[in-house]
Design a protein around this motif. Sequence first.
Motif, short mmCIF file in Angstrom:
data_model
loop_
_atom_site.label_atom_id
_atom_site.label_comp_id
_atom_site.label_asym_id
_atom_site.label_seq_id
_atom_site.Cartn_x
_atom_site.Cartn_y
_atom_site.Cartn_z
N LEU A 51 -46.98 45.98 -64.91
CA LEU A 51 -47.30 44.96 -65.36
C LEU A 51 -45.98 44.43 -66.45
O LEU A 51 -45.75 45.00 -67.93
CB LEU A 51 -48.39 44.75 -66.06
N SER A 52 -44.85 43.59 -65.78
CA SER A 52 -43.73 43.90 -66.75
C SER A 52 -43.80 43.10 -67.85
O SER A 52 -42.29 42.21 -69.01
CB SER A 52 -42.21 43.93 -66.03
N ASN A 53 -44.79 41.80 -67.83
CA ASN A 53 -45.10 40.65 -68.82
C ASN A 53 -45.61 40.71 -69.72
O ASN A 53 -46.76 39.88 -69.89
CB ASN A 53 -44.02 39.31 -68.56
N TYR A 54 -46.53 41.75 -70.00
CA TYR A 54 -47.36 42.12 -70.82
C TYR A 54 -47.58 41.85 -72.32
O TYR A 54 -45.61 42.77 -72.79
CB TYR A 54 -48.00 42.76 -70.57
N ASN A 68 -45.02 40.45 -62.89
CA ASN A 68 -44.52 39.67 -63.60
C ASN A 68 -45.17 38.49 -64.46
O ASN A 68 -44.79 37.68 -65.21
CB ASN A 68 -43.07 38.97 -63.22
N SER A 69 -46.50 38.55 -64.00
CA SER A 69 -47.53 37.37 -64.25
C SER A 69 -47.61 37.98 -66.21
O SER A 69 -47.73 38.28 -66.52
CB SER A 69 -48.43 37.62 -63.55
N TYR A 70 -47.96 36.65 -67.13
CA TYR A 70 -47.63 36.54 -68.21
C TYR A 70 -49.31 37.19 -68.79
O TYR A 70 -50.30 36.45 -68.20
CB TYR A 70 -48.10 35.14 -68.80
N TYR A 71 -49.64 38.65 -69.16
CA TYR A 71 -50.89 38.86 -69.85
C TYR A 71 -50.99 39.65 -71.31
O TYR A 71 -49.69 39.64 -71.67
CB TYR A 71 -51.08 40.29 -69.07
N ASN A 72 -51.82 39.38 -71.85
CA ASN A 72 -52.29 39.68 -73.81
C ASN A 72 -53.22 41.17 -73.24
O ASN A 72 -53.87 40.95 -72.49
CB ASN A 72 -51.17 39.10 -74.33
N HIS A 73 -53.12 41.73 -73.89
CA HIS A 73 -54.54 42.06 -74.60
C HIS A 73 -55.92 41.28 -74.47
O HIS A 73 -57.08 41.78 -73.70
CB HIS A 73 -55.10 42.49 -75.62
N TYR A 74 -56.04 39.78 -73.95
CA TYR A 74 -57.10 39.46 -73.83
C TYR A 74 -57.15 39.28 -72.36
O TYR A 74 -58.37 39.16 -72.08
CB TYR A 74 -56.92 38.19 -73.89
N SER A 75 -56.32 39.58 -71.59
CA SER A 75 -56.56 39.78 -70.14
C SER A 75 -57.56 40.95 -69.69
O SER A 75 -57.91 40.89 -68.85
CB SER A 75 -55.10 40.02 -69.45
N GLU A 76 -57.59 42.36 -70.32
CA GLU A 76 -58.04 43.08 -69.88
C GLU A 76 -59.99 42.77 -70.40
O GLU A 76 -60.53 43.11 -69.88
CB GLU A 76 -58.81 44.03 -71.49
#
Length: 406
Positions: free
Chosen positions: A84-87, A280-288
Amino acid sequence: MRSFILSTLVLATNVAAQAENTYTATATADVAKAAATAKTLSPVTNVKGKAFDRLAIVWLENTDYDMAIGDPNLAWLAKKGITLSNYHAITHPSQPNYIGSISGDYLGMQHDDFTQINKNVSTVIDLLEDKGISWGEYQEDMPYSGFEGYAYVNQKNGKNDYVRKHNPAVSYNSNAGSLDRLAVIKNLTTFYKDLENDTLPQWMFITPNMTSDGHDSDITTAGSWTRSFLEPLLNDSRFMKNTLVLVTFDENETYRIQNRVLALLLGDAVPASLVGTTDNSYYNHYSEIATVEANWDLHTLGRWDVGANVFKLVADKTGDKIRSWTGKVPLSSMYFNTSYAGPLNNNAGGNKRYPGPNLGSVCGLHNRTVLPSIKEAWEGNPALVYYNSGLETPDGQHPPPGYTPS
């Protein structure tokens, strides 16, 4: 047996509340006394998910994306799964990232101090138990199950190896006030006992100690620990039971650049066609949180989890739409390096009131709604609500309305 296990999970939310943070003493005698009577549980459930049946989350520490992906051992693991390259992390320092990853907001925190979060702030644990899904945490060098102390020094090498700030569940009084919930927050050694006994939970958060995770060492040490921990498990049929493994970092190290971190998805739940690929989708810790909600069709917390992208390999099975950042502030200008004001911010000024969850929010193709118990707890509360169903989240430079420093 199954009915007993599920009853145990339900009971966890109804156990008479203890005084939160009772088990905080770190003196040798106090730890030994508490350890002798500490309750340990290993509840088992088998709730089928749409993309995975088990999730293991492993967090490492304080490393820029390029440094992490350049580590030979992490690069080896990347070839076994999806990069995940855009985390992105959500702020600095460590603790707000950990607590936000299970509740959908870091609530203004910008420190690593001992923290107790109000009991009416819910976490993914409440969502899991509502659906009868077992969960647990495994913390390397934690002295006994349910320990709530600020830190624990390794008795053999004298290092400050276990720290509360890297244990997300224990900071929430909804967990610290329940003996049954404390009983599944355990030392990492019990992971191997649960593996052997086929009693691993379906959701688990695994924290290496301060040396193993790279905090007090370096990325070489962290990469080596992670590969040595995961490589045998990736070939172990006791662990690989439609299992998804997430390896990521709490935050990057260089505060002047965007707070992007490496994340990897591994395990037999990853389709063979996606092994060795990059998302390359945008993710962050809330994606968990959002990914867990989508996979098991859970309710939501009504916070930033509602708008977070679900990991694509899961979204492909659930019908959730992967969106791109389209906010007024472009993603390239969002650094996520400072925290906005809030109740857990220890600076003077700003709004110190807990924001309320968005009780009317609806998420995803299947219209996931806020957990009924959250609605009951917050209905009629005049607290400001700043959450929405958009992907875009604030940071200290672009704070939510009403939570700017005064």
